[in-house]
Enzyme design. Structure first.
Site, PDB file in Angstrom:
ATOM      1  N   ASP A  35       0.860  -1.171   0.000  1.00 11.88           N
ATOM      2  CA  ASP A  35       0.000   0.000   0.000  1.00 11.88           C
ATOM      3  C   ASP A  35       0.909   1.239   0.000  1.00 11.88           C
ATOM      4  O   ASP A  35       2.124   1.126   0.218  1.00 11.88           O
ATOM      5  CB  ASP A  35      -0.885  -0.041   1.240  1.00 11.88           C
ATOM      6  CG  ASP A  35      -1.720   1.217   1.417  1.00 11.88           C
ATOM      7  OD1 ASP A  35      -2.384   1.622   0.458  1.00 11.88           O
ATOM      8  OD2 ASP A  35      -1.692   1.775   2.522  1.00 11.88           O
ATOM      9  N   ASP A  78      -0.290   5.213   0.924  1.00 14.46           N
ATOM     10  CA  ASP A  78      -0.601   6.184   1.980  1.00 14.46           C
ATOM     11  C   ASP A  78      -0.765   5.480   3.327  1.00 14.46           C
ATOM     12  O   ASP A  78      -1.529   4.520   3.441  1.00 14.46           O
ATOM     13  CB  ASP A  78      -1.895   6.925   1.647  1.00 14.46           C
ATOM     14  CG  ASP A  78      -1.778   7.753   0.392  1.00 14.46           C
ATOM     15  OD1 ASP A  78      -1.306   8.891   0.476  1.00 14.46           O
ATOM     16  OD2 ASP A  78      -2.151   7.246  -0.687  1.00 14.46           O
ATOM     17  N   ASP A 110      -1.559  -0.794   6.055  1.00 12.59           N
ATOM     18  CA  ASP A 110      -1.655  -0.169   7.374  1.00 12.59           C
ATOM     19  C   ASP A 110      -3.059  -0.095   7.934  1.00 12.59           C
ATOM     20  O   ASP A 110      -3.231   0.355   9.072  1.00 12.59           O
ATOM     21  CB  ASP A 110      -1.120   1.271   7.292  1.00 12.59           C
ATOM     22  CG  ASP A 110      -2.063   2.174   6.500  1.00 12.59           C
ATOM     23  OD1 ASP A 110      -2.671   3.079   7.108  1.00 12.59           O
ATOM     24  OD2 ASP A 110      -2.213   1.962   5.282  1.00 12.59           O
TER      25      ASP A 110
END
Length: 230
Positions: free
Chosen positions: A10, A12, A169
């Site tokens: 991922d 961001d 995240d």
């Protein structure tokens, strides 16, 4: 290389801390329309499902219709501001060194993000990360976005067949990994709100300096018969 993995990241909240930049762009486009801005924590809490969803959530937060011409204008304005804005975005500590080490160990790397392709490629170039990622799937690469498994599967399809790991995240990343049948490595310093232990991660880490060692240990245990193959 026998123990090499396909590692899909991922962006961001995982490789880059971009919430301040997103907050700034969101406030600029809303204020330009004569609408109120937002506190940082409000915008941060809405990150994860792409620009369109972010703007819909912000409109609904102000009691405004989340679809229609205003939504489209705000999305276009946001992207035009955000695509080349990097002054409030930073790499998480240790990211570049970790990517160097993982690449040197023979692991194959890709990006799967809900950020649109334009801003994704721009920020990767800005931080010199584009050299690590021959495969980049953005939020507008396919009709589907995370947590649909299609973007993650598309990222993996561009890599050689090998056991795979998705590094993210957030709850969206956990849902994506589960839907695709790919183990999750959870970075705990990003934008999730749920407890880490609730997300079913194969690996949990809070420091990129430790990631190459942790993945090395994991790769040594992976076998084709007990890990997803892409």
């Amino acid at each position: 290389m026998r123990d090499a993995l396909n590692l899909v990241f991922d962006l961001d909240g995982t490789l880059i801390h971009s919430a301040p930049q997103i907050h700034d762009a969101a406030n600029k486009v809303f204020l330009a329309k004569g609408l109120p801005g937002f506190p940082y924590e409000t915008v941060r809490g809405f990150i994860g499902n792409g620009v369109g969803v972010l703007v819909r959530r912000l409109l609904a937060h102000q009691g405004l219709p989340p679809e229609g011409p205003l939504h489209a204008e705000l999305v276009a304005g946001f992207i035009s501001i955000y695509e080349e804005a990097f002054d409030l975005t930073t790499l998480y500590p240790g990211v570049t060194d970790a990517l160097v080490a993982l690449s040197a160990a023979g692991h194959r790397l890709a990006i799967c993000t809900n950020k649109p392709q334009g801003p994704t490629h721009a920020v990767l170039r800005h931080f010199g990360l584009d050299r690590f990622f021959p495969i980049v799937i953005g939020g507008d690469s396919l009709p589907q976005r995370k947590p649909d498994p299609a973007p993650l599967r598309a990222a993996l399809s561009g890599l050689q067949p090998a056991p795979a790991l998705f590094i993210g995240d957030s709850e969206v990343d956990a849902q994506t990994a589960q839907a695709a049948g790919v183990p999750l490595a959870l970075f705990t310093q990003g934008y999730r709100t749920a407890a880490p232990e609730s997300l079913g991660a194969k690996l949990v880490f809070d420091d990129f300096a430790a990631l190459p060692r942790l993945i090395g240990h994991l790769a040594a245990r992976f076998r084709v018969q007990d890990a997803p193959i892409a």
